[in-house]
Design an enzyme around this catalytic site. Structure first.
Site, mmCIF file in Angstrom:
data_model
loop_
_atom_site.group_PDB
_atom_site.id
_atom_site.type_symbol
_atom_site.label_atom_id
_atom_site.label_comp_id
_atom_site.label_asym_id
_atom_site.label_seq_id
_atom_site.Cartn_x
_atom_site.Cartn_y
_atom_site.Cartn_z
ATOM 1 C CB SER A 295 -81.708 15.381 -29.207
ATOM 2 O OG SER A 295 -82.615 15.777 -29.383
ATOM 3 C CG ASP B 92 -80.011 22.254 -26.222
ATOM 4 O OD1 ASP B 92 -78.929 21.552 -24.920
ATOM 5 O OD2 ASP B 92 -80.695 21.999 -27.085
ATOM 6 C CG HIS C 232 -81.565 18.155 -25.422
ATOM 7 N ND1 HIS C 232 -81.636 19.392 -26.093
ATOM 8 C CD2 HIS C 232 -82.276 17.027 -25.370
ATOM 9 C CE1 HIS C 232 -82.010 18.513 -26.509
ATOM 10 N NE2 HIS C 232 -82.311 17.433 -26.826
#
Length: 296
Positions: free
Chosen positions: A248, A156, A111
Site C-alpha cells: 500500500s 486515496d 489509508h
C-alpha cells in the site's frame, strides 16, 4: 488493494498475523486514519487495502493495515527505485510504501495514515541492518487528501512532510509525477516489500518489482462493479502476478514518471480478472503542488 467483498485494511491483518505468529518481518500498513511512514499505521477501507494491517478476508492495500506484497515479481535493481520509501512502525516494522516526490515530501496512500511516522529511504533489503546510502527521517506533518473516502478509497493519497530535506544521491532522489492519465495497454512497474504470496504471508528479502499493464476503465469497472471512479485505475489482471498486502502507498511508475499508488484489490491477491486498483495521480497534480507550496 481493496477486496470486492468487505473491505479491510492490510495493515490490521498484518498486525494481527504478526501478533499471533510472532512475525518480525516488515509490515506495510493501510489505514484510513494512519499512513505509510515511520512509526505507525492507520485504519482500513471497505475494500481490501494492501498495507500490512488488513484482515485476511480483504485486500485493502492502502488503508487500515492492508499488508500486501508483490506476488511473483523479481528483485528490484539496487539503484532502480531511488524514490521508494518505507513507512515504519517503531524502529523497524514496515507497514506501507511511499514515493519521494520532492526533497522534503513523500506521497503515500491516505489509508496508511498514522499519528507517528518513521521513514526509511535508500534501503533495499527488508533487514534493519544499516545499508550504505540509506537515510532515515521522521514525518512532521501528514496531509491526506480532503476528499479521501473510507471505505470506498476514493482520493486515496496523502502527503507526508519530512523533518528535513533529503541529501540527493544515487540511492535517494525524487520522481516526477505524471500529469497525463494512463491509457489502456501502458506498461508500468509497481514496487514494494509486501507479501510475495497470498493468502499465506511470506515476505521478500529485498524490494520487489513487477511489470503490470494498465487496463481500460471499462474492464476495471467490470471487475469491481460500482466501486471504481476517476480517482482510480486498474492494472495487472494476469493470474499469479499482482501487488498485495504490505505494498500500500507504494509507487506505480509508467514511462519514467509516477503514475499511481498501490491502493486496494481483491483477496487473495493475484486472482484472474481481479486486478489491482491504484490511485490515479494525474487527477491530483495541482492539489499536490499547491499543498506542498502552502506548507513549505
Amino acid at each position: 488493494m481493496a477486496a470486492a467483498g468487505p473491505r479491510w485494511t492490510w495493515m490490521v491483518s498484518a498486525l494481527i498475523i504478526a501478533l499471533i505468529l510472532g512475525v518480525t518481518e516488515p509490515v506495510l500498513a493501510n489505514d484510513a486514519t494512519s499512513c505509510d511512514n515511520p512509526s505507525d499505521a492507520g485504519s482500513w477501507p471497505s475494500g481490501s487495502t494492501r498495507d500490512l494491517g488488513a484482515r485476511a478476508q480483504e485486500d485493502t492495500r492502502a488503508d487500515e493495515g492492508s499488508s500486501s506484497r508483490i506476488v511473483n515479481g523479481t528483485d528490484c535493481n539496487r539503484l532502480g527505485q531511488p524514490w521508494q520509501g518505507a513507512l515504519l512502525m517503531g524502529p523497524n516494522q514496515l507497514y506501507c510504501g511511499a514515493a519521494l516526490v520532492h526533497p522534503q515530501w513523500l506521497l503515500t496512500a491516505a489509508h496508511c495514515r498514522k499519528p507517528v511516522f518513521r521513514i526509511r529511504l535508500g534501503h533495499h533489503s527488508v533487514s534493519p541492518v544499516y545499508e550504505s546510502g540509506q537515510q532515515l527521517f521522521h514525518g512532521i506533518k501528514s496531509i491526506p487528501h480532503p476528499g479521501y473516502s473510507h471505505p470506498s478509497h476514493s482520493n486515496d493519497l496523502m502527503l507526508i512532510k519530512l523533518n528535513r530535506r533529503i541529501r540527493e544521491t544515487q540511492y535517494v532522489k525524487p520522481i516526477h509525477i505524471s500529469s497525463q492519465c494512463p491509457s489502456a495497454g501502458t506498461r508500468c512497474m509497481v514496487s514494494g516489500w509486501g507479501t510475495t504470496s497470498s493468502p499465506n504471508i511470506k515476505f521478500p528479502k529485498v524490494l520487489q518489482c513487477l511489470n503490470i499493464t494498465v487496463l481500460s476503465a471499462k474492464r476495471c469497472r467490470e471487475a469491481y462493479p460500482g466501486q471504481i471512479d476517476s480517482t482510480m485505475f486498474c492494472a495487472g489482471d494476469e493470474a499469479g502476478r499482482d501487488s498485495c498486502q504490505g505494498d500500500s502507498g507504494g509507487p506505480v511508475v509508467c514511462n519514467g514518471s509516477l503514475q499511481g499508488l498501490v491502493s486496494w484489490g481483491d483477496f487473495p491477491c493475484a486472482q484472474p480478472n481481479r486486478p489491482g486498483v491504484y490511485t490515479n495521480l494525474c487527477q491530483f497534480t495541482k492539489w499536490i503542488q499547491d499543498t506542498i507550496q502552502s506548507n513549505s
